[in-house]
Write an enzyme that holds these catalytic residues in place. Structure first.
Site, PDB file in Angstrom:
ATOM      1  N   SER A  14      74.058   4.454  48.278  1.00 39.98           N
ATOM      2  CA  SER A  14      73.115   5.578  48.306  1.00 39.98           C
ATOM      3  C   SER A  14      73.926   6.855  48.207  1.00 39.98           C
ATOM      4  O   SER A  14      75.114   6.874  48.567  1.00 39.98           O
ATOM      5  CB  SER A  14      72.358   5.559  49.638  1.00 39.98           C
ATOM      6  N   TYR A  28      71.291   4.622  58.964  1.00 42.45           N
ATOM      7  CA  TYR A  28      71.254   4.342  57.517  1.00 42.45           C
ATOM      8  C   TYR A  28      72.483   4.922  56.808  1.00 42.45           C
ATOM      9  O   TYR A  28      73.164   4.222  56.040  1.00 42.45           O
ATOM     10  CB  TYR A  28      69.968   4.937  56.932  1.00 42.45           C
TER      11      TYR A  28
HETATM   12  C1  BGC Z   1      66.996   6.736  50.753  1.00 51.47           C
HETATM   13  C2  BGC Z   1      65.753   7.503  50.365  1.00 51.47           C
HETATM   14  C3  BGC Z   1      66.082   8.937  50.037  1.00 51.47           C
HETATM   15  C4  BGC Z   1      67.260   9.046  49.076  1.00 51.47           C
HETATM   16  C5  BGC Z   1      67.717  10.477  48.855  1.00 51.47           C
HETATM   17  C6  BGC Z   1      68.037   6.910  49.673  1.00 51.47           C
HETATM   18  O1  BGC Z   1      69.185   6.183  49.970  1.00 51.47           O
HETATM   19  O2  BGC Z   1      66.681   5.363  50.948  1.00 51.47           O
HETATM   20  O3  BGC Z   1      64.796   7.441  51.419  1.00 51.47           O
HETATM   21  O4  BGC Z   1      64.948   9.569  49.458  1.00 51.47           O
HETATM   22  O5  BGC Z   1      68.349   8.295  49.568  1.00 51.47           O
HETATM   23  O6  BGC Z   1      67.801  11.222  50.052  1.00 51.47           O
END
Ligand code: BGC
Length: 269
Positions: free
Chosen positions: A154, A167
């Protein structure tokens, strides 16, 4: 199906492939000739829908249930995959969750669950994939690599994310896991890379795109001026899994419309 498929005859496993980015990746890999295992943990009908969509398009797919954070379930899933498809050539370790909470109220349970699925889940699947790549050995006609692993990271492996510390930590961990695996496994001709999506229109972040006010706010973070689609990630996954990217290992490809370019600084600072 693509008329000159890049992944012809290769077997791919996509975890969490019954929705969102995983679904987009599964459809794209199948469209380029891969036989795809559509992994899911709940809602079998959504996994079967992905399988039917692939078959409708002339591809081959099966749905396999398995919680990626459970070693026994991961092992059982790989055994079934090898029984059905003979081996695995491509792993897309995609399954992931968010359990958002301000830091002082975050429970140990929510911390552990996110780390268990997002990070340990990728470790468990990658380890089984590597064991199978080595057992099977090189098949030059299919690919010049022994195997390919794509970790779904991410932008938050890079961008700190208050309210989502569990996360963001899991994604930071994926970055170092991916690079260390890539360094160790390159001599065996196994390529390991990450995809780091920004905001992609899926269920996980529905509240930031489903109203026009929320979407307008989100777009202030995306210089390219649009939200991403699962198929944007699918196309990148096909390329990273194919021999066209054969010299790429240990890299994270950001696919975020410029979210990591600190757009807040374009007129400030
Ligand atoms: C998350 C999303 C978020 C995006 C940008 C992703 O890794 O799961 O919820 O919108 O990152 O912030």
């Amino acid at each position: 199906m693509n008329s000159s498929p890049k992944l012809q005859g290769q077997a791919a496993l996509v975890t969490g492939a019954n929705s969102g980015i995983g679904r987009g990746v599964a459809l794209a890999l199948a469209n380029d000739g891969a036989k795809v295992v559509v992994n899911y943990v709940a809602a079998p009908e959504s996994a079967e829908e992905v399988v039917s969509e692939i078959k409708k398009n002339g591809g081959l797919a099966i749905a396999l249930q398995g919680d990626v954070s459970r070693e026994d379930e991961v092992k059982a899933m790989f055994e079934l995959m090898v029984k059905e498809f003979g081996t695995i050539d491509i792993l897309v370790a995609n399954a992931g969750i968010q359990k958002d909470c301000n830091f002082e109220d975050m429970s140990l349970e929510d911390w552990n669950r996110v780390l268990d699925i997002n990070l340990t889940g990728q470790f468990l699947c990658a380890r089984e994939a590597v064991r199978e790549f080595i057992r099977r050995g090189m098949v030059k006609e299919r690919s010049c690599a022994l195997g390919k692993i794509i970790c779904m990271s991410s932008v938050h492996q890079e961008i700190p994310w208050g309210g989502h510390v569990n996360y963001a930590t899991s994604k930071g961990g994926i970055n170092m896991m991916m690079k260390s695996m890539a360094q160790e496994l390159a001599p065996k001709k196994i390529r390991v890379n990450s995809i780091a999506p920004g905001a992609i229109e899926t269920g996980i972040n529905q509240k930031v795109w489903s109203t026009s006010a929320a979407l307008d706010r989100l777009l202030t973070l995306i210089p390219y001026g649009r939200i991403g689609m699962p198929d944007d990630i699918g196309k990148l996954a096909v390329w990273l899994a194919s021999d066209e990217s054969d010299y790429i290992t240990g890299t994270t490809v950001f696919i975020d419309g410029g979210m990591t370019l600190y757009p807040g600084f374009s007129t400030n600072g």
